[in-house]
Design an enzyme around this catalytic site. Structure first.
Site, mmCIF file in Angstrom:
data_model
loop_
_atom_site.group_PDB
_atom_site.id
_atom_site.type_symbol
_atom_site.label_atom_id
_atom_site.label_comp_id
_atom_site.label_asym_id
_atom_site.label_seq_id
_atom_site.Cartn_x
_atom_site.Cartn_y
_atom_site.Cartn_z
ATOM 1 N N GLU A 15 0.866 -1.305 -0.132
ATOM 2 C CA GLU A 15 0.099 -0.188 -0.007
ATOM 3 C C GLU A 15 0.710 1.229 -0.026
ATOM 4 O OE1 GLU A 15 -3.443 0.699 2.696
ATOM 5 O OE2 GLU A 15 -2.204 2.367 3.228
ATOM 6 N N ALA A 49 -10.278 10.650 2.487
ATOM 7 C CA ALA A 49 -11.724 10.838 2.767
ATOM 8 C C ALA A 49 -12.291 12.123 2.279
ATOM 9 C CB ALA A 49 -12.241 10.430 4.142
ATOM 10 N N HIS A 75 -7.873 2.935 -3.847
ATOM 11 C CA HIS A 75 -8.874 2.912 -2.518
ATOM 12 C C HIS A 75 -9.788 3.925 -3.171
ATOM 13 C CE1 HIS A 75 -5.591 1.570 0.618
ATOM 14 N NE2 HIS A 75 -5.445 0.847 -0.497
ATOM 15 N N ARG A 105 -15.732 2.844 3.207
ATOM 16 C CA ARG A 105 -16.646 4.125 3.732
ATOM 17 C C ARG A 105 -15.808 5.483 3.869
ATOM 18 N NH1 ARG A 105 -19.638 5.402 9.055
ATOM 19 N NH2 ARG A 105 -17.615 5.395 9.698
ATOM 20 N N GLY A 106 -14.840 5.110 4.469
ATOM 21 C CA GLY A 106 -13.985 6.374 4.893
ATOM 22 C C GLY A 106 -14.563 6.846 6.094
ATOM 23 N N HIS A 171 -13.844 -2.794 14.226
ATOM 24 C CA HIS A 171 -13.753 -1.399 14.022
ATOM 25 C C HIS A 171 -14.003 -0.618 15.230
ATOM 26 C CE1 HIS A 171 -15.223 2.495 12.425
ATOM 27 N NE2 HIS A 171 -14.544 1.907 11.109
ATOM 28 N N LYS A 187 -20.493 -6.873 2.560
ATOM 29 C CA LYS A 187 -20.043 -6.453 1.431
ATOM 30 C C LYS A 187 -19.608 -7.603 0.306
ATOM 31 C CE LYS A 187 -16.989 -4.026 4.726
ATOM 32 N NZ LYS A 187 -15.827 -3.327 5.148
HETATM 33 P P1 FAD Z 1 -18.016 -0.102 6.424
HETATM 34 O O1 FAD Z 1 -17.753 -1.404 5.838
HETATM 35 O O2 FAD Z 1 -19.207 0.464 5.892
HETATM 36 O O3 FAD Z 1 -18.035 -0.315 7.911
HETATM 37 C C1 FAD Z 1 -16.996 -1.085 8.539
HETATM 38 C C2 FAD Z 1 -17.227 -1.212 10.127
HETATM 39 O O4 FAD Z 1 -17.554 -0.242 10.895
HETATM 40 C C3 FAD Z 1 -18.236 -2.184 10.381
HETATM 41 O O5 FAD Z 1 -17.656 -3.344 10.668
HETATM 42 C C4 FAD Z 1 -19.068 -1.585 11.348
HETATM 43 O O6 FAD Z 1 -18.906 -2.684 12.308
HETATM 44 C C5 FAD Z 1 -18.470 -0.285 11.760
HETATM 45 N N1 FAD Z 1 -19.234 0.837 11.664
HETATM 46 C C6 FAD Z 1 -19.165 1.605 10.614
HETATM 47 N N2 FAD Z 1 -19.931 2.811 11.039
HETATM 48 C C7 FAD Z 1 -20.409 2.479 12.371
HETATM 49 C C8 FAD Z 1 -21.078 3.179 13.004
HETATM 50 N N3 FAD Z 1 -21.790 4.422 12.723
HETATM 51 N N4 FAD Z 1 -21.549 2.800 14.140
HETATM 52 C C9 FAD Z 1 -20.910 1.726 14.558
HETATM 53 N N5 FAD Z 1 -20.315 0.644 13.709
HETATM 54 C C10 FAD Z 1 -19.941 1.169 12.832
HETATM 55 N N6 FAD Z 1 -9.949 5.432 4.775
HETATM 56 C C11 FAD Z 1 -9.563 6.343 3.987
HETATM 57 O O7 FAD Z 1 -10.206 7.480 4.091
HETATM 58 N N7 FAD Z 1 -8.840 6.465 2.691
HETATM 59 C C12 FAD Z 1 -8.145 5.050 2.690
HETATM 60 O O8 FAD Z 1 -7.601 5.039 1.427
HETATM 61 C C13 FAD Z 1 -8.273 3.807 3.524
HETATM 62 N N8 FAD Z 1 -7.667 2.836 3.303
HETATM 63 C C14 FAD Z 1 -8.099 1.791 4.116
HETATM 64 C C15 FAD Z 1 -7.540 0.503 3.756
HETATM 65 C C16 FAD Z 1 -7.371 -0.493 4.612
HETATM 66 C C17 FAD Z 1 -7.047 -1.853 4.311
HETATM 67 C C18 FAD Z 1 -8.643 -0.466 5.778
HETATM 68 C C19 FAD Z 1 -8.606 -1.517 6.925
HETATM 69 C C20 FAD Z 1 -8.939 0.861 6.045
HETATM 70 C C21 FAD Z 1 -8.609 1.920 5.246
HETATM 71 N N9 FAD Z 1 -9.402 3.130 5.635
HETATM 72 C C22 FAD Z 1 -9.369 4.178 4.655
HETATM 73 C C23 FAD Z 1 -9.976 3.414 6.836
HETATM 74 C C24 FAD Z 1 -11.622 3.165 6.674
HETATM 75 O O9 FAD Z 1 -12.195 4.113 5.572
HETATM 76 C C25 FAD Z 1 -12.237 3.212 7.951
HETATM 77 O O10 FAD Z 1 -11.768 2.356 8.753
HETATM 78 C C26 FAD Z 1 -13.947 3.424 7.819
HETATM 79 O O11 FAD Z 1 -14.248 3.954 9.210
HETATM 80 C C27 FAD Z 1 -14.433 2.175 7.900
HETATM 81 O O12 FAD Z 1 -14.454 1.867 6.444
HETATM 82 P P2 FAD Z 1 -14.936 0.582 6.095
HETATM 83 O O13 FAD Z 1 -14.859 0.498 4.258
HETATM 84 O O14 FAD Z 1 -14.866 -0.602 6.631
HETATM 85 O O15 FAD Z 1 -16.715 0.677 6.470
#
Ligand code: FAD
Length: 313
Positions: A15, A49, A75, A105-106, A171, A187
């Site tokens: 990455e 994000a 990403h 999701r970010g 998370h 997902k």
């Molecule tokens: P989702 O799949 O929609 O949710 C993920 C988890 O969050 C779920 O397991 C759920 O349990 C929990 N959750 C989410 N929202 C809530 C809520 N409101 N209340 C309770 N639980 C909740 N971020 C960036 O901005 N840019 C990047 O390039 C980036 N790269 C990443 C790469 C990797 C490999 C990983 C692991 C993370 C990365 N992130 C990045 C961070 C990521 O965007 C955040 O962790 C975000 O909060 C969750 O994204 P997700 O896609 O997993 O969301």
């Protein structure tokens, strides 16, 4: 006498993040060349994000595509976007020839919460949108079958591969211990083709998570994300960003080691051991957070036995 069976190659990937200045752009290009020379399965590029790094992420992905043989993986985050804006963004990446994504999701900016989410509320919705935009962009086409007048076959087209994030230790905002597995199942149902995990510090965190995910019906490959932690400052920063629990043994070792070289060695050894253990435990490969530097992650792979020493430097 039977010939010795060759050890199967362990897939690996890295990455990177978009550069913040012209001088770091040059350095990143060199890093991309060095990492590409090691033969990774893909190079992923993070996305700020709210679109804060969008253009710069795409530039790096284009550079990878045009100057190496390695698959670029983009990403993409959906926080704060309308459906229309997200669809336009996805089209822009597809038009640039990017066919691998990590749909995320970010995180909303500090202090802002759910109202900032925009039209897309979860990564699963972004997975579906990427699929839909791609399908609409590439119209159904037929080609004739030679020797069979009137017969036609659907023209091949490569579908985008869409990875998603997974959280072995939960998370930070999960409210119960199954929520992360449920999110991953959602997902997968939306069309995700693989998952990449958040960093973790102990191999059993990853291995137990995979076991639970499999028992719940997750079938897509789950690639372990491994980060070499080479200083107490980096450790503090990643704990703050990810909400992971402080790994005492590593924290103490980094704290008491007086030299940067020694701390580097400690971080590399820790990451190499993690990589070996998860691969031995059945991981489908290893994904390393490279921090835009090639030397550390290549040394980790060499020490883990994933890369032959000759491929290095
Ligand atoms: P989702 O799949 O929609 O949710 C993920 C988890 O969050 C779920 O397991 C759920 O349990 C929990 N959750 C989410 N929202 C809530 C809520 N409101 N209340 C309770 N639980 C909740 N971020 C960036 O901005 N840019 C990047 O390039 C980036 N790269 C990443 C790469 C990797 C490999 C990983 C692991 C993370 C990365 N992130 C990045 C961070 C990521 O965007 C955040 O962790 C975000 O909060 C969750 O994204 P997700 O896609 O997993 O969301």
């Amino acid at each position: 006498m039977s010939a010795e069976t060759p050890t199967p190659r362990v897939p690996f990937s890295f990455e990177l993040y978009p550069p913040r200045s012209a001088s770091s752009t040059e350095a990143l290009h060199e890093t991309v060349r060095r990492l590409a020379a090691a033969g990774p399965d893909f190079l992923s590029v993070t996305y700020g994000a709210g679109g804060s790094t969008g253009g710069r992420s795409l530039e790096v992905l284009r550079f990878i595509r045009e100057h190496t043989d390695v698959e670029p993986l983009a990403h993409l985050t959906c926080v704060g976007n309308t459906y229309a804006a997200a669809a336009t963004l996805i089209r822009e990446f597809l038009d640039a020839g990017i066919l691998s994504f990590l749909a995320l999701r970010g995180d909303p900016p500090l202090g802002q919460d759910e109202p900032f989410l925009g039209d897309l509320e979860s990564a699963a919705q972004l997975v579906q949108l990427i699929d839909r935009v791609q399908a609409e962009r590439e119209p159904y086409e037929e080609s004739p079958v030679p020797g069979f007048p009137g017969a036609a076959r659907v023209k091949d087209r490569r579908r985008a591969s869409i990875a998603v994030a997974a959280f072995p230790n939960g998370h930070p905002r999960s409210v119960h211990r199954w929520q992360d597995i449920d999110a991953l199942l959602a997902k997968q149902a939306a069309g995700a083709t693989s998952a990449i995990t958040q960093l973790f510090f102990h191999s059993e965190d990853y291995l137990l998570f995979v076991e639970k995910a499999r028992a719940a019906g997750v079938t897509i490959p789950i690639l372990p994300g491994i980060m070499p932690i080479v200083s107490p400052v980096r450790l503090a920063r990643v704990l703050e960003l990810t909400g992971e629990t402080l790994p005492n043994e590593l924290a103490v070792a980094l704290e008491v080691e007086p030299t940067p070289e020694g701390r580097h060695e400690i971080g590399v050894e820790w990451a190499a051991r993690l990589a070996r253990e998860v691969v031995d435990g059945g991981a489908p490969g290893v994904h390393l957070y490279a921090f835009n530097q090639h030397h550390t992650v290549l040394t980790v792979l060499e020490e883990a036995g994933v890369l032959p020493a000759a491929r290095l430097h």
